[in-house]
Scaffold this active site. Structure first.
Site, PDB file in Angstrom:
ATOM      1  N   LYS A  22      12.956 -24.424 -13.628  1.00  0.00           N
ATOM      2  CA  LYS A  22      13.388 -25.710 -13.105  1.00  0.00           C
ATOM      3  C   LYS A  22      14.405 -25.536 -11.978  1.00  0.00           C
ATOM      4  O   LYS A  22      14.296 -26.164 -10.904  1.00  0.00           O
ATOM      5  CB  LYS A  22      14.000 -26.540 -14.253  1.00  0.00           C
ATOM      6  CG  LYS A  22      14.397 -27.936 -13.838  1.00  0.00           C
ATOM      7  CD  LYS A  22      15.042 -28.691 -14.994  1.00  0.00           C
ATOM      8  CE  LYS A  22      14.047 -28.906 -16.132  1.00  0.00           C
ATOM      9  NZ  LYS A  22      14.516 -29.903 -17.112  1.00  0.00           N
ATOM     10  N   ARG A  91      20.956 -29.768 -18.002  1.00  0.00           N
ATOM     11  CA  ARG A  91      19.624 -29.534 -18.589  1.00  0.00           C
ATOM     12  C   ARG A  91      19.354 -28.045 -18.663  1.00  0.00           C
ATOM     13  O   ARG A  91      19.681 -27.296 -17.755  1.00  0.00           O
ATOM     14  CB  ARG A  91      18.531 -30.155 -17.719  1.00  0.00           C
ATOM     15  CG  ARG A  91      18.436 -31.652 -17.762  1.00  0.00           C
ATOM     16  CD  ARG A  91      17.188 -32.092 -16.995  1.00  0.00           C
ATOM     17  NE  ARG A  91      16.917 -33.511 -17.163  1.00  0.00           N
ATOM     18  CZ  ARG A  91      17.370 -34.464 -16.342  1.00  0.00           C
ATOM     19  NH1 ARG A  91      18.127 -34.132 -15.310  1.00  0.00           N
ATOM     20  NH2 ARG A  91      17.071 -35.723 -16.557  1.00  0.00           N
ATOM     21  N   GLY A 100      10.436 -29.214 -25.021  1.00  0.00           N
ATOM     22  CA  GLY A 100      11.007 -29.746 -26.249  1.00  0.00           C
ATOM     23  C   GLY A 100      11.885 -28.782 -27.007  1.00  0.00           C
ATOM     24  O   GLY A 100      12.463 -29.130 -28.039  1.00  0.00           O
ATOM     25  N   MET A 102      14.541 -26.938 -25.695  1.00  0.00           N
ATOM     26  CA  MET A 102      15.926 -26.805 -25.273  1.00  0.00           C
ATOM     27  C   MET A 102      16.593 -28.185 -25.215  1.00  0.00           C
ATOM     28  O   MET A 102      16.005 -29.195 -25.562  1.00  0.00           O
ATOM     29  CB  MET A 102      15.959 -26.107 -23.916  1.00  0.00           C
ATOM     30  CG  MET A 102      15.200 -24.785 -23.922  1.00  0.00           C
ATOM     31  SD  MET A 102      15.886 -23.611 -25.110  1.00  0.00           S
ATOM     32  CE  MET A 102      17.478 -23.392 -24.346  1.00  0.00           C
ATOM     33  N   ARG A 335       7.119 -28.750 -10.453  1.00  0.00           N
ATOM     34  CA  ARG A 335       6.615 -27.449 -10.962  1.00  0.00           C
ATOM     35  C   ARG A 335       5.117 -27.436 -10.775  1.00  0.00           C
ATOM     36  O   ARG A 335       4.487 -28.490 -10.527  1.00  0.00           O
ATOM     37  CB  ARG A 335       6.976 -27.249 -12.429  1.00  0.00           C
ATOM     38  CG  ARG A 335       6.354 -28.291 -13.306  1.00  0.00           C
ATOM     39  CD  ARG A 335       6.777 -28.161 -14.756  1.00  0.00           C
ATOM     40  NE  ARG A 335       6.202 -29.287 -15.485  1.00  0.00           N
ATOM     41  CZ  ARG A 335       6.558 -29.645 -16.705  1.00  0.00           C
ATOM     42  NH1 ARG A 335       7.494 -28.983 -17.355  1.00  0.00           N
ATOM     43  NH2 ARG A 335       5.974 -30.662 -17.294  1.00  0.00           N
ATOM     44  N   HIS A 448      -4.810 -18.096 -42.746  1.00  0.00           N
ATOM     45  CA  HIS A 448      -6.005 -17.410 -43.227  1.00  0.00           C
ATOM     46  C   HIS A 448      -7.259 -18.033 -42.627  1.00  0.00           C
ATOM     47  O   HIS A 448      -8.128 -17.340 -42.086  1.00  0.00           O
ATOM     48  CB  HIS A 448      -6.043 -17.501 -44.755  1.00  0.00           C
ATOM     49  CG  HIS A 448      -7.230 -16.823 -45.380  1.00  0.00           C
ATOM     50  ND1 HIS A 448      -8.430 -17.463 -45.589  1.00  0.00           N
ATOM     51  CD2 HIS A 448      -7.408 -15.556 -45.803  1.00  0.00           C
ATOM     52  CE1 HIS A 448      -9.286 -16.620 -46.129  1.00  0.00           C
ATOM     53  NE2 HIS A 448      -8.692 -15.447 -46.269  1.00  0.00           N
ATOM     54  N   SER A 770     -20.346   5.519 -24.934  1.00  0.00           N
ATOM     55  CA  SER A 770     -20.136   4.083 -25.102  1.00  0.00           C
ATOM     56  C   SER A 770     -19.130   3.921 -26.238  1.00  0.00           C
ATOM     57  O   SER A 770     -19.377   4.368 -27.359  1.00  0.00           O
ATOM     58  CB  SER A 770     -21.449   3.384 -25.425  1.00  0.00           C
ATOM     59  OG  SER A 770     -21.220   1.995 -25.527  1.00  0.00           O
ATOM     60  N   CYS A 838     -19.056  -1.050 -25.978  1.00  0.00           N
ATOM     61  CA  CYS A 838     -19.992  -2.005 -26.547  1.00  0.00           C
ATOM     62  C   CYS A 838     -19.450  -2.661 -27.812  1.00  0.00           C
ATOM     63  O   CYS A 838     -20.159  -3.366 -28.495  1.00  0.00           O
ATOM     64  CB  CYS A 838     -21.344  -1.351 -26.816  1.00  0.00           C
ATOM     65  SG  CYS A 838     -21.273  -0.041 -28.037  1.00  0.00           S
ATOM     66  N   TYR A 858     -18.526   0.121 -17.299  1.00  0.00           N
ATOM     67  CA  TYR A 858     -19.002  -1.208 -17.662  1.00  0.00           C
ATOM     68  C   TYR A 858     -18.492  -1.618 -19.036  1.00  0.00           C
ATOM     69  O   TYR A 858     -18.072  -0.781 -19.829  1.00  0.00           O
ATOM     70  CB  TYR A 858     -20.535  -1.293 -17.629  1.00  0.00           C
ATOM     71  CG  TYR A 858     -21.231  -0.483 -18.699  1.00  0.00           C
ATOM     72  CD1 TYR A 858     -21.465  -1.014 -19.962  1.00  0.00           C
ATOM     73  CD2 TYR A 858     -21.655   0.818 -18.446  1.00  0.00           C
ATOM     74  CE1 TYR A 858     -22.095  -0.264 -20.945  1.00  0.00           C
ATOM     75  CE2 TYR A 858     -22.285   1.566 -19.423  1.00  0.00           C
ATOM     76  CZ  TYR A 858     -22.502   1.027 -20.668  1.00  0.00           C
ATOM     77  OH  TYR A 858     -23.101   1.763 -21.640  1.00  0.00           O
TER      78      TYR A 858
END
Lengths: 889, 889
Positions: A22, A91, A100, A102, A335, A448, A770, A838, A858
């Protein structure tokens, strides 16, 4: 001595580490000549010094006083002046946005003395006393932890006493009395009077903002977002301007483009006669920003000019907060604006069109995760009802089905179901597997349910805490709606929304366009995606192949841009109708019987390969020889034991299952993942790999004869020692020698730690490697994916023992070290060695970035991840600076 | 140009790489002035050059001719001379002894012409023609691959025709005719006449010896013995001397000490009027060497002098071959003599006493494997019958029991059984587990039976091919004896002998002496072992601890020299009577119930620890917190499924097993080794590790109050990430903080590849590392020991894919790299870090050598391996040169 304070006029946007996001942007706007109220920023360094000692660093107070005098000069008012007082806001503003988390204190400088001066200066008694009331409440809460609800209760009581409904209906007298009551409350809770020295108010507010860095909420947020603990926050001190001084005042937020679609235009909200916090709190209804054109044309025009300046300067969509004080426009914040995935693509492509950024930067502005969001099937919301609840979007996708409240019903209920639980445990695994989607009322992204669902690629909404499950009545209630087991609901894992009823699911237009191979579209999002993907393809060094086992998957992968198949598993070809044949092969008592079964399998495998080679004509198809333990193709030991025991108990003939049980018992393994599989199986079962290689060779020959361009590669799984590869290679070459074919490359999976550690030796017998990072992760960690994701891993994530599942994103420290070791050793031993991956990490953007750095040729991933991998590979090629620039959007 | 040929007088014993073992020793004897027939050695370099091109290297033939002239001069005869011909022998002689593998040709130089001259020179027609006959047969077989049995058939036919029974009864005429017949055979098989040019005979014989390096037999032997493939063999060419020229001639072998017991004296055999090959072939009965004193006192005295010279020169027991030709003694070969394990110790201690070698060298002269042989219980053979068969000594020990011919009977038969099979397969595993010992008629040291038995530490004799099993009659026959199922046999895994009946088993006197703590003994073997072990203790840097879980094991380990306990597993303490309690803990539905069960376990664990700490008072006891998955303490899934299915089928109440089945189903893991165990379990089950740590702390306190000196260390198993160790350490420290105790070290097992790869981070929370090389090997290779030793591993060993089981001896390339990585990282992170190993490799000599090199502080092994580990650690400290000097004895 360090310098701890910077005037807005002295900073710039490059100083975000020191000034916070900021503060840096306020400085930038000031430098651009935009009307920012005078102010200064106290650095993150000062905060870190404070956090280390719990004392403000030496000299800070004096520096603040110096800068305060400059603000007084600029604004023409003095702080604490009994006739024309300057008021200040304080601020927080950290390097990374922490919404939210600070603290903010407004109206600093008001006292029993200055409140009258403010009234006189503004000609608005009511305003002055309301401002004072707000200061006491915010300061009390932020600096001295006086609970907000005590103040709120007093406010409610005041309204009741005055017989009014709204704050704004309170008169000056009511507000004076309320200030007195607030000061009582303050004194009761702190044992001190509310400070009448404006300097004390200022310094204590600064201290409170520093200290707020370490609240529990802030810590939890940082852990979730991966923000380092040791950054600290800057503090911005700014002259107050007021949007609540009458109808010629107001406040608003604006975006330089539509953050939902990315379209250009005038987007935002304006609220007359209000302060910024009123907008945030949504107390009154804002009007669309366009209306400001009528209310205050001069300010509107000025705002449009400033917005254009900012967008051209920042070369990106900005969001803005502004206030109009009696006809004067003040810019309070800007921003880079948050945006939806669709907007991210449209904005990046549009800025590229406008010449504001080049193609590399445009590519850096969009993330693979955003592309993934655009590729999931979505509910068609055109005629959708409002959601009945919203939870955490834990695993994306769209699922619809009948509600079931436990795992058993999930398994038993025919048709698609959504498993609804308070939270899940390992006991729920069968139900989770059976369900189309999972909805819980408790737990977040590391619960979970969330971890397991993501592991399965299954739609999941977690922690929808409005949902209250009643096991007895087999229902759940949510915001007054009662949903019974069997009722149909729909859950959106990308938004966290829960809907009643069956919502139609729409295919993603991005996927449709990619699959149909168009290069332009009416849909601006699709056009933007195609354009940026094309640039990613142009800059990326990593190839992108697909994991595909069927002709359909191969064709789909090809349409999505696969350069070939990096992993064609042959085990799926042993299932279905062929199970009987495979069973005969496994149970064969003699070589002859086994050979007969293999001979029957040969033409079936040949046909499989022929179709896949046709679908990928002209591109490499890496075929992995059979990997899983043979007993995986037989029924389970426990199941057979039960069947046979039941029949025997009843005196019945146990049937063919008795012999099968004997065989399964013999083949039973304690830890099949570490048992007789992969190349071990290939070397142990005579004729098995030879049959597969023969099928590949015959399919290749048939394709050549049909005028095709087949490019098979043969891959040997689970090698742990070079001698295994040597022996397998010899067997393969012996079969291939019987055919007149172009050379077929033979390579090794690197999926045991030992293969990686001895890769130099393995490479002597392998033309390519691979990396099978699934198994490599399992063995390096000693984690069986099946067994840990449902048991302790969620707990590990919640407790912060692990930052994430190593099966989702590659573990650079452990598994990554093995990969780089193998790359170095392998290339040293055979400079032409091909290198790919892979495992499922091949479709994970963070892992792709690592594979790029590690120097692989790749990655290979599931067909639907291919566009995502292409984008990630392109971004990885841009290097670290550009590639991370989009991640905070 | 290279020099390819060395006269015996020009070489020395240091040149064994170039001259082979035999050639180097012949040169050494020549240098010592002993009567060696003149000759020369063609180098291994010449052989390698030949093997590379299949051509004799340039200049070799000329060099041979040059040296041949020196031999002629020394012996006063000329090669091919028609009146007094020199004859030559050509023998292979590689760097390492390869008995029976290579080729020999004697009597080179005999032709139709020189045979008469030999007859004249020796005055013995019969001898000359017999020598010629032998040359044709040996040359034919060795150089031109004419099958031996064709010559043997002709010899038999000649004896039949002459009406005699023995070769020696054939007259000159018979032999002349036989030579003619042999030459016919030679011509028929080769298409050429037997060469009449002595030079051709010599050069072709040299070529044949070179080529014999690559016979299948030689390759197999080298693979078994670990001899490199690329060494090549030297060739020794020596003037022939004859022991078969009458009663004043003869040949013999001698040892400077008794190779069975190590005792000094005169040991060997002598055979009058014979050549060396007659002794080897055992055609006639030899007499004890002492008898030579009467037969030829002068030669005997000379031999005794030479033997003494050799032993003092070689500073070791030597074996010797000699020939007496008409009263003249010739030394034909010497080498360091093979000996029994007992003799190895006695000889080394005796040479040390005599001042011929120092203590380091004496230690280097004995191997840990020899000590292991001396520690196995043995059959008391004082009244033993002759063995009925002999096979391969595949896994040492002594087992006696009833014969069973299949796995099922092995399991069902009460009392000890010996499983007798043609060969074993994975199906036989249950029977192998049930049996006291295993006997097979087929397969060698790498057969399934051998590998599995060694893995289990079970006595095994393999490949006793005289045994013929008849499944139908449930018997086996062996050398005319029929043994029925149920009959008792005894098998000796250290000698390979099989006996009928139950032989008494005697404890090893070495073990008895070690356990009783004596320092001298009447038994010279025991005295020698104690003496060399004491020296090993003096020089070794590695400490030796024990893996012990019970007070009895701890006490036994201490008596055998353990410096402490390196691994005290706590899972065994959860079995037996406590199973019910543990079951309750596992199945607890609430926290309260689990805590109640844990509270009941606490005093039991405390008592366990108290006793073990008492048994190891004053020495460290490393206690590992619970490691295995909890479901290991419950019945198996298949078993329970069967029980419940049976009851349900009969309409019975399924009983408590139904609930248990549910629990086991929930806890079932696909790959428990990689599942919820170790620290994961400790962090997941509240109170479990806390209970164990509390028990350790209370036990320690009790021991201190009792005046003891308890030294517990706490070890956390299966760590994969530093954060796990951090969390576990915090829990442990929290419990310990409640006690006033001296500091208890807290350490980490290093048994996942990732823990090794990130050891620097782990060491921040661990005061010591203990390498769990069993799990580390399993995960690095991806081999589950249980699943691979019985399935594909034997095949891998037989095919040479692996040189040995990585579970027996540490895999330096893979697992070893992880160990050294962890040592480096760990010590860099924490210089005082303690380092030990507690996998089974801790008792394996080759692995101990590696652990010494890797810089560990101690190894830990099973109690009975402790003396072996002490000896190995001592030898490792001597460094590579000395430590390998015993391995070829």
């Amino acid at each position: 001595m360090n310098r701890y304070v910077f005037d807005f006029a002295d900073g710039s946007r490059d100083m975000a580490d020191l000034l916070g996001g900021k503060g840096a942007n306020l400085a930038e706007m000031t430098r651009l000549g935009l009307p920012v109220p005078a102010g200064f920023t106290i650095t993150t360094e000062a905060c870190r010094a404070f956090l280390a000692t719990q004392e403000l660093p030496e000299g800070l107070v004096e520096e603040i006083d110096d800068h305060l005098r400059r603000v007084e000069q600029a604004m023409g008012r003095r702080f604490g002046d009994p006739t024309n007082p300057l008021l200040l806001s304080v601020r927080s503003g950290a390097r990374f946005s922490m919404p939210g988390m600070m603290e903010t204190v407004l109206n600093i400088g008001l006292t029993d003395v200055t409140v009258g001066a403010l009234a006189a200066a503004t000609g608005d008694d009511r305003f002055a006393w309301d401002s004072y009331r707000r200061l006491i409440q915010m300061y009390g809460r932020t600096v001295r932890s006086v609970p907000s609800d005590v103040f709120e209760a007093a406010l409610t009581e005041a309204k009741r006493a005055a017989g009014v409904g709204l704050d704004t209906e309170l008169g000056v007298g009511d507000l004076r009395a309320l200030v007195a009551r607030y000061r009582q409350i303050y004194a009761q809770h702190t044992g001190e009077e509310f400070p009448q020295d404006p300097h004390v108010q200022l310094i204590e507010s600064v201290r409170a903002v520093f200290a707020s860095w370490n609240t529990t909420r802030a810590r939890v947020y940082r852990r979730q977002e991966g923000i380092p603990e040791d950054l600290g926050t800057a503090v911005n001190v700014m002259a107050m301007v007021f949007g609540n001084l009458g109808p010629d005042s107001g406040t608003g937020v604006a975006f330089t483009r539509d953050p939902a679609t990315g379209e250009r235009g005038c987007y935002g909200d304006y609220l007359s006669n209000a302060q910024g916090e009123d907008v945030v709190a949504g107390i009154r209804n804002a009007v669309p920003l366009q209306r400001l054109r009528d209310i205050d044309p001069a300010s509107f025009d000025a705002l449009m000019t400033y917005m254009s300046t900012l967008e051209r300067h920042y070369r990106d969509m900005c969001d803005i907060e502004f206030t109009i004080e009696r006809g004067t426009l003040w810019m309070l914040q800007t921003r880079i604006g948050k945006r939806t995935p669709a907007a991210a693509f449209v904005i990046a492509a549009s800025l590229l069109d406008e010449g504001l950024i080049d193609a590399d930067e445009a590519l850096a502005r969009v993330t693979p995760e955003q592309l993934a969001q655009l590729m999931f099937p979505r509910f068609d919301l055109s005629a959708a009802p409002a959601p009945i609840a919203t939870g955490v979007a834990a695993s994306p996708g769209a699922a619809t089905g009948a509600v079931v409240l436990d795992s058993r019903r999930a398994v038993e209920t025919p048709g698609p179901v959504v498993l609804v639980r308070r939270e899940t445990s390992p006991d729920d695994l069968p139900g989770m597997i059976a369900a189309a989607g999972i909805l819980t009322s408790h737990g977040g992204k590391t619960s979970h349910a969330a971890v397991v669902a993501r592991g399965m690629g299954k739609t999941c909404v977690c922690g929808a805490d409005a949902i209250d499950i009643d096991e007895k009545s087999r229902t759940f209630s949510v915001n007054g709606v009662v949903v019974a087991e069997g009722d149909v609901i729909s859950i959106d894992g990308s938004t966290g929304h829960v809907y009643l009823g069956r919502l139609p699911i729409a295919q993603s237009p991005v996927v449709e366009a990619l699959q149909s191979g168009v290069s332009t579209s009416d849909n601006p999002v699709v056009t933007a995606v195609l354009r940026l993907l094309a640039h990613a393809d142009a800059v990326r060094r990593l190839g992108v192949r697909a994991n595909a086992d069927t002709p359909a998957d191969a064709a789909r992968a090809r349409s999505l841009g696969a350069a070939g198949i990096g992993l064609c598993r042959t085990e799926h070809m042993f299932l279905g109708d062929r199970r009987q044949l495979v069973e005969r092969m496994i149970l064969a008592a003699t070589d002859e019987k086994r050979e007969a079964a293999l001979a029957e399998l040969l033409p079936l495998q040949r046909a499989d390969f022929e179709e896949i080679l046709a679908a990928m004509d002209g591109r490499p198809v890496t075929i992995r020889l059979l990997d899983p333990p043979l007993h995986e193709f037989l029924p389970s030991l426990a199941e057979l034991t039960g069947t046979v025991a039941r029949r025997e108990a009843l005196g019945e003939d146990p049937g063919p299952e008795a012999a099968l049980l004997e065989a399964v018992r013999h083949m039973h393994e304690e830890n099949p993942m570490l048992g007789l599989r992969g190349v071990r199986l290939g070397l142990a079962v005579p004729g098995l790999y030879a049959m597969q290689v023969r099928a590949i060779a015959e399919a290749t020959l048939a394709r050549i004869r049909a005028g095709g361009d087949p490019r098979p590669e043969i891959m040997v799984p689970l090698v742990a020692d070079a001698k295994e590869m040597e022996a397998a290679r010899a067997e393969i070459e012996e079969v291939l020698a019987g055919f007149d074919l172009p050379p077929i490359p033979i390579g090794s999976m690197i999926e045991t730690p030992r293969a990686a550690l001895t890769a130099g030796a393995v490479a002597r017998f392998a033309e390519f490697f691979s990396f099978g990072t699934n198994d490599l992760t399992q063995m390096t960690w000693g984690f069986s994916r099946d067994d840990v994701e449902g048991t302790f891993l969620p707990g590990y994530l919640q407790r912060g023992i692990l930052p994430g599942s190593p099966f989702e994103s590659i573990d650079r420290d452990g598994v990554g070290t093995l990969v780089t070791t193998a790359v170095q050793q392998g290339r040293a031993s055979r400079p032409t060695l091909g290198l790919g991956v892979c495992g499922e990490h091949g479709g994970d953007p963070a892992s792709i970035s690592f594979f790029h750095e590690a120097g692989l040729d790749y990655v290979s991933c599931s067909p639907l991840r291919i566009p995502i991998a292409r984008l990630a590979a392109g971004r990885a090629a841009l290097g670290a600076r550009l590639a991370t620039s989009a991640d905070s959007r």
